[in-house]
Scaffold this motif. Structure first.
Motif, mmCIF file in Angstrom:
data_model
loop_
_atom_site.group_PDB
_atom_site.id
_atom_site.type_symbol
_atom_site.label_atom_id
_atom_site.label_comp_id
_atom_site.label_asym_id
_atom_site.label_seq_id
_atom_site.Cartn_x
_atom_site.Cartn_y
_atom_site.Cartn_z
ATOM 1 N N GLN B 2 0.831 -1.207 0.000
ATOM 2 C CA GLN B 2 0.000 0.000 0.000
ATOM 3 C C GLN B 2 0.861 1.250 0.000
ATOM 4 O O GLN B 2 1.904 1.318 0.661
ATOM 5 N N GLU B 3 0.385 2.240 -0.778
ATOM 6 C CA GLU B 3 1.076 3.533 -0.813
ATOM 7 C C GLU B 3 0.052 4.631 -0.539
ATOM 8 O O GLU B 3 -1.104 4.521 -0.945
ATOM 9 N N LEU B 4 0.516 5.677 0.134
ATOM 10 C CA LEU B 4 -0.322 6.850 0.361
ATOM 11 C C LEU B 4 0.300 8.034 -0.366
ATOM 12 O O LEU B 4 1.500 8.290 -0.226
ATOM 13 N N GLU B 5 -0.511 8.726 -1.108
ATOM 14 C CA GLU B 5 -0.043 9.880 -1.865
ATOM 15 C C GLU B 5 -0.772 11.116 -1.347
ATOM 16 O O GLU B 5 -2.013 11.140 -1.334
ATOM 17 N N GLN B 6 -0.014 12.125 -0.938
ATOM 18 C CA GLN B 6 -0.644 13.346 -0.450
ATOM 19 C C GLN B 6 -0.552 14.435 -1.510
ATOM 20 O O GLN B 6 0.440 14.546 -2.232
ATOM 21 N N SER B 7 -1.586 15.254 -1.556
ATOM 22 C CA SER B 7 -1.554 16.406 -2.452
ATOM 23 C C SER B 7 -2.245 17.586 -1.786
ATOM 24 O O SER B 7 -3.214 17.399 -1.041
ATOM 25 N N PRO B 8 -1.744 18.794 -1.993
ATOM 26 C CA PRO B 8 -0.505 19.062 -2.717
ATOM 27 C C PRO B 8 0.707 18.718 -1.860
ATOM 28 O O PRO B 8 0.572 18.425 -0.680
ATOM 29 N N GLN B 9 1.889 18.783 -2.445
ATOM 30 C CA GLN B 9 3.111 18.527 -1.669
ATOM 31 C C GLN B 9 3.421 19.705 -0.762
ATOM 32 O O GLN B 9 3.982 19.535 0.323
ATOM 33 N N SER B 10 3.091 20.899 -1.255
ATOM 34 C CA SER B 10 3.288 22.078 -0.425
ATOM 35 C C SER B 10 2.232 23.117 -0.773
ATOM 36 O O SER B 10 1.643 23.081 -1.867
ATOM 37 N N LEU B 11 2.015 23.997 0.159
ATOM 38 C CA LEU B 11 0.905 24.934 0.057
ATOM 39 C C LEU B 11 1.281 26.211 0.809
ATOM 40 O O LEU B 11 1.767 26.139 1.940
ATOM 41 N N ILE B 12 1.061 27.343 0.147
ATOM 42 C CA ILE B 12 1.247 28.627 0.833
ATOM 43 C C ILE B 12 -0.087 29.353 0.756
ATOM 44 O O ILE B 12 -0.628 29.548 -0.333
ATOM 45 N N VAL B 13 -0.630 29.719 1.901
ATOM 46 C CA VAL B 13 -1.916 30.419 1.916
ATOM 47 C C VAL B 13 -1.806 31.682 2.746
ATOM 48 O O VAL B 13 -0.944 31.802 3.626
ATOM 49 N N GLN B 14 -2.690 32.602 2.472
ATOM 50 C CA GLN B 14 -2.784 33.827 3.256
ATOM 51 C C GLN B 14 -3.568 33.521 4.520
ATOM 52 O O GLN B 14 -4.556 32.749 4.479
ATOM 53 N N GLU B 15 -3.154 34.114 5.620
ATOM 54 C CA GLU B 15 -3.886 33.932 6.873
ATOM 55 C C GLU B 15 -5.366 34.231 6.666
ATOM 56 O O GLU B 15 -5.733 35.202 5.996
ATOM 57 N N GLY B 16 -6.192 33.362 7.228
ATOM 58 C CA GLY B 16 -7.634 33.567 7.111
ATOM 59 C C GLY B 16 -8.273 32.752 5.998
ATOM 60 O O GLY B 16 -9.501 32.584 5.965
ATOM 61 N N LYS B 17 -7.458 32.234 5.089
ATOM 62 C CA LYS B 17 -7.998 31.441 3.982
ATOM 63 C C LYS B 17 -8.223 29.998 4.409
ATOM 64 O O LYS B 17 -7.570 29.488 5.322
ATOM 65 N N ASN B 18 -9.132 29.356 3.685
ATOM 66 C CA ASN B 18 -9.392 27.929 3.902
ATOM 67 C C ASN B 18 -8.489 27.111 2.993
ATOM 68 O O ASN B 18 -8.049 27.594 1.943
#
Lengths: 118, 112
Positions: B2-18
């Motif tokens: 079994q393999e687990l794949e996460q997405s996205p690998q990285s994320l930059i968001v502005q404070e307050g965003k979902n």
């Protein structure tokens, strides 16, 4: 809140030296694990331990590695002759029940022991 | 295996965003753990999902398990700088020893 504790938090050793990493699992837990994470990479399973014996080990866990529960509280990982590629964060984990794919028990991790091999 | 794949690998968001992080399994997914990690530090348990369709929340973090899609999602509402870190999903592997396999992690940065 009960927690898994690990010592040392950081150890620096010379290649070829023996290292023992110690863990105190949560007191009423029965299943114990070691994982490792090379910096920037995935957390990888090393070994699981129950009823004073290894229940499963990965291919990483070769003859250089051993685990022991010398008394009722400690759970140790020994690396006999460290190599450069053993440099990693080593995590101990424990759970009260054995997790299976259809019955997942809570698994608690320690803060990790960072091993640096020079 | 079994393999687990996460997405996205990285994320930059502005404070307050979902934001949403996904974890997809190569095999049937019965149960899933979510952990948070600061770079080079320990794993902090967030949530465990055991049944298909299950949804759990803790403060502003909600996780769901979609068995049919073999996927779990982690949703953060109104992100804060304290949410920054690496989010890891883990699943109990087949076999009866309780070992977890992990995804590669999603690095989240929250810009004030």
């Amino acid at each position: 809140e009960p927690e898994v504790t690990q010592t040392p938090s950081h150890q620096v050793t010379q290649m070829g030296q023996e290292v023992i990493l110690r863990c105190v699992p949560i007191s009423n837990h029965l299943y114990f694990y070691w994982y490792r994470q090379i910096l920037g990479q995935k957390v990888e399973f090393l070994v699981s331990f129950y009823n004073n014996e290894i229940s499963e080990k990965s291919e990483i866990f070769d003859d250089q590695f051993s685990v022991e529960r010398p008394d009722g509280s400690n759970f140790t990982l020994k690396i006999r002759s460290t190599k450069l590629e053993d440099s990693a964060m080593y995590f101990c984990a424990s759970s009260k029940v054995r997790g299976t794919p259809t019955n997942t028990g809570e698994l608690f991790f320690g803060e990790g022991s960072r091993l640096t091999v020079l | 295996s079994q393999e687990l794949e996460q997405s996205p690998q990285s994320l930059i968001v502005q404070e307050g965003k979902n934001l949403t992080i996904n974890c997809t399994s190569s095999k049937t997914l019965y149960g899933l753990y979510w952990y948070k990690q600061k770079y080079g530090e320990g794993l902090i348990f967030l949530m465990m999902l055991q049944k298909g369709g299950e949804e759990k929340s803790h403060e502003k973090i909600t996780a769901k398990l979609d068995e049919k899609k073999q996927q779990s999602s982690l949703h953060i509402t109104a992100s804060q700088p304290s949410h920054a870190g690496i989010y890891l999903c883990g699943a109990v592997s087949t076999g009866n020893t309780g070992k977890l396999i992990f995804g590669q992690g999603t690095t989240l940065q929250v810009k004030p």
